[in-house]
Design a protein around this motif. Sequence first.
Motif, mmCIF file in Angstrom:
data_model
loop_
_atom_site.group_PDB
_atom_site.id
_atom_site.type_symbol
_atom_site.label_atom_id
_atom_site.label_comp_id
_atom_site.label_asym_id
_atom_site.label_seq_id
_atom_site.Cartn_x
_atom_site.Cartn_y
_atom_site.Cartn_z
ATOM 1 N N THR A 105 38.339 51.621 13.023
ATOM 2 C CA THR A 105 37.938 52.901 12.432
ATOM 3 C C THR A 105 38.704 53.234 11.152
ATOM 4 O O THR A 105 38.475 54.276 10.548
ATOM 5 N N THR A 106 39.611 52.350 10.732
ATOM 6 C CA THR A 106 40.403 52.649 9.548
ATOM 7 C C THR A 106 40.271 51.604 8.439
ATOM 8 O O THR A 106 39.991 51.943 7.292
ATOM 9 N N ILE A 107 40.478 50.310 8.765
ATOM 10 C CA ILE A 107 40.503 49.324 7.684
ATOM 11 C C ILE A 107 39.497 48.179 7.851
ATOM 12 O O ILE A 107 39.030 47.630 6.856
ATOM 13 N N LEU A 108 39.178 47.804 9.089
ATOM 14 C CA LEU A 108 38.255 46.676 9.305
ATOM 15 C C LEU A 108 37.012 47.177 10.031
ATOM 16 O O LEU A 108 36.821 46.940 11.222
ATOM 17 N N PHE A 109 36.139 47.845 9.284
ATOM 18 C CA PHE A 109 35.035 48.588 9.891
ATOM 19 C C PHE A 109 33.999 47.683 10.567
ATOM 20 O O PHE A 109 33.464 48.043 11.605
ATOM 21 N N LEU A 145 62.890 48.400 9.597
ATOM 22 C CA LEU A 145 61.667 48.643 8.844
ATOM 23 C C LEU A 145 61.067 50.002 9.193
ATOM 24 O O LEU A 145 60.607 50.741 8.308
ATOM 25 N N VAL A 146 61.068 50.342 10.480
ATOM 26 C CA VAL A 146 60.533 51.634 10.915
ATOM 27 C C VAL A 146 61.349 52.774 10.313
ATOM 28 O O VAL A 146 60.795 53.763 9.805
ATOM 29 N N LEU A 147 62.674 52.643 10.336
ATOM 30 C CA LEU A 147 63.527 53.696 9.778
ATOM 31 C C LEU A 147 63.338 53.830 8.270
ATOM 32 O O LEU A 147 63.264 54.947 7.739
ATOM 33 N N VAL A 148 63.253 52.693 7.573
ATOM 34 C CA VAL A 148 63.066 52.738 6.115
ATOM 35 C C VAL A 148 61.727 53.363 5.765
ATOM 36 O O VAL A 148 61.630 54.207 4.861
ATOM 37 N N MET A 149 60.663 52.978 6.469
ATOM 38 C CA MET A 149 59.341 53.539 6.186
ATOM 39 C C MET A 149 59.303 55.024 6.477
ATOM 40 O O MET A 149 58.657 55.799 5.760
ATOM 41 N N PRO A 247 46.867 61.883 13.384
ATOM 42 C CA PRO A 247 47.481 62.803 12.412
ATOM 43 C C PRO A 247 48.431 62.118 11.441
ATOM 44 O O PRO A 247 48.500 62.502 10.277
ATOM 45 N N LEU A 248 49.184 61.099 11.886
ATOM 46 C CA LEU A 248 50.088 60.415 10.976
ATOM 47 C C LEU A 248 49.309 59.676 9.897
ATOM 48 O O LEU A 248 49.678 59.709 8.717
ATOM 49 N N TYR A 249 48.223 59.038 10.283
ATOM 50 C CA TYR A 249 47.374 58.326 9.328
ATOM 51 C C TYR A 249 46.793 59.318 8.309
ATOM 52 O O TYR A 249 46.777 59.046 7.101
ATOM 53 N N THR A 250 46.347 60.462 8.796
ATOM 54 C CA THR A 250 45.811 61.507 7.909
ATOM 55 C C THR A 250 46.897 62.053 7.001
ATOM 56 O O THR A 250 46.672 62.288 5.805
ATOM 57 N N LEU A 251 48.091 62.249 7.556
ATOM 58 C CA LEU A 251 49.216 62.795 6.803
ATOM 59 C C LEU A 251 49.566 61.908 5.610
ATOM 60 O O LEU A 251 49.781 62.395 4.496
ATOM 61 N N LEU A 252 49.602 60.616 5.816
ATOM 62 C CA LEU A 252 49.953 59.695 4.737
ATOM 63 C C LEU A 252 48.876 59.650 3.657
ATOM 64 O O LEU A 252 49.145 59.284 2.510
ATOM 65 N N GLY A 253 47.662 60.030 4.015
ATOM 66 C CA GLY A 253 46.574 60.020 3.048
ATOM 67 C C GLY A 253 46.666 61.116 2.004
ATOM 68 O O GLY A 253 46.002 61.038 0.962
ATOM 69 N N ILE A 261 51.129 56.605 -6.962
ATOM 70 C CA ILE A 261 51.488 56.393 -5.554
ATOM 71 C C ILE A 261 50.544 57.235 -4.700
ATOM 72 O O ILE A 261 50.678 58.459 -4.625
ATOM 73 N N GLU A 262 49.585 56.609 -4.091
ATOM 74 C CA GLU A 262 48.621 57.334 -3.266
ATOM 75 C C GLU A 262 47.960 56.345 -2.291
ATOM 76 O O GLU A 262 48.196 55.136 -2.331
ATOM 77 N N ASN A 263 47.145 56.940 -1.390
ATOM 78 C CA ASN A 263 46.450 56.143 -0.369
ATOM 79 C C ASN A 263 47.424 55.251 0.419
ATOM 80 O O ASN A 263 47.264 54.036 0.503
ATOM 81 N N LEU A 264 48.429 55.894 0.999
ATOM 82 C CA LEU A 264 49.472 55.164 1.714
ATOM 83 C C LEU A 264 49.206 55.086 3.214
ATOM 84 O O LEU A 264 50.142 54.951 3.999
ATOM 85 N N GLN A 265 47.930 55.160 3.602
ATOM 86 C CA GLN A 265 47.615 55.064 5.033
ATOM 87 C C GLN A 265 48.050 53.735 5.635
ATOM 88 O O GLN A 265 48.209 53.623 6.843
ATOM 89 N N ILE A 266 48.245 52.738 4.769
ATOM 90 C CA ILE A 266 48.682 51.437 5.286
ATOM 91 C C ILE A 266 50.024 51.553 5.990
ATOM 92 O O ILE A 266 50.336 50.784 6.903
ATOM 93 N N PHE A 267 50.855 52.553 5.572
ATOM 94 C CA PHE A 267 52.110 52.791 6.270
ATOM 95 C C PHE A 267 51.841 53.154 7.731
ATOM 96 O O PHE A 267 52.555 52.720 8.637
ATOM 97 N N GLY A 268 50.814 53.987 7.950
ATOM 98 C CA GLY A 268 50.453 54.356 9.315
ATOM 99 C C GLY A 268 50.000 53.160 10.123
ATOM 100 O O GLY A 268 50.343 53.021 11.298
#
Length: 367
Positions: A105-109, A145-149, A247-253, A261-268
């Motif tokens: 539902t996010t990247i590989l439809f 990696l989790v802490l840095v992100m 919500p985290l995926y939406t938040l990063l968007g 610097i935008e469209n950072l949903q990949i972080f989610g």
Amino acid sequence: MYKISSYQLFVITFIYQLGTTVIFGFGGAAGRDAWIGQLVSMGLGILVLLLYTILMRMNPGLTLVQWFPAQFGRWIGIPIAFLYPLLFLYHVGRGLADIRDMISTTILFNTPFLIIEGVFIIFIAYCVYGGIEIIARLGEMIFPLVLVMFCIQLILLCSTGVMHINNLRPVLENGWSPIWKVVYPGGIMQPFGETIILAMFWTDTDRPEKIMKTTILATILAGLMITCWDMLAISVIGPMFSRFLYPLYTLLGVISIGDFIENLQIFGILYFFMTALIKELVNMLGALKGFQQLTRMKNYRALIIPASVIALFLGMTMSKNISEHVYYTHTKILVPYIWVPIFLIIPTILLIVTWFRQKVFKIKKNG
């Protein structure tokens, strides 16, 4: 035999508790007070983990599935103990369904579900073959990696000016009732009650005396991070927070700095992938070790392929869509009717029985 260090146990516990909670807004039912629900859940979750670690100390040298035959006897204890590896294997299938729904539902439809779940289960099977050492070393890699992100996410959100503290007010607008509905049973059982699976690996640690302290510290860090994510999401999205499945995926968007610097949903997606991977590796290895110990097999590796096939089948068939998976199967059935008895009621009964038997044995010995 490989022994887990206290640091490795810390990172495995921390990442396991983040698990899929990192991306789903399970506290959304409390609205803008979701962060309070997470803090209360953490506090009560620590009490649940104290229950597990006390049982560990009362059953030295035994894993989770060995506690029950030791205290209840073989005829009662073994059937009860089998519930745990069966549930852990079910959790692997459930995790595959979470990954399937999130990715599709996010990247590989247009990617077939079988491809998504198949690739993931093959990777799980490969890592589990290497045992707890592979999982521990992966945890050591993923933890920083989790802490840095998280720090990058926080800095970028503060830099964009999209955070509004007023969205967190008024506090307790609807009282404690919606908060308690979030806290019990769901908030306590996930992610804290699920942590009982680590009792399958506590016997593999090099410093058993530090298990309780390490587990509690990891739980506090995980609980505070989940609380921070809820506060960030509410301060940005506002009361709409409870309506978003991710919500985290939406938040990063919403992050956008200078149209560069935008469209950072990949972080989610990365958050979810890394934490879900460790969680499902632990679930799979815990299930296989449980079956091995209860059936007295020499090696769990012979079970990897059949267990992977079963998990893949469960992941493909347990729900038709994400709404049924989360709001019906998880909330209405799994948490109240399976998690509460297995994660809370049965361990509490076991603690009472263990204490009573040890007390009686002590009296007879002194007498």
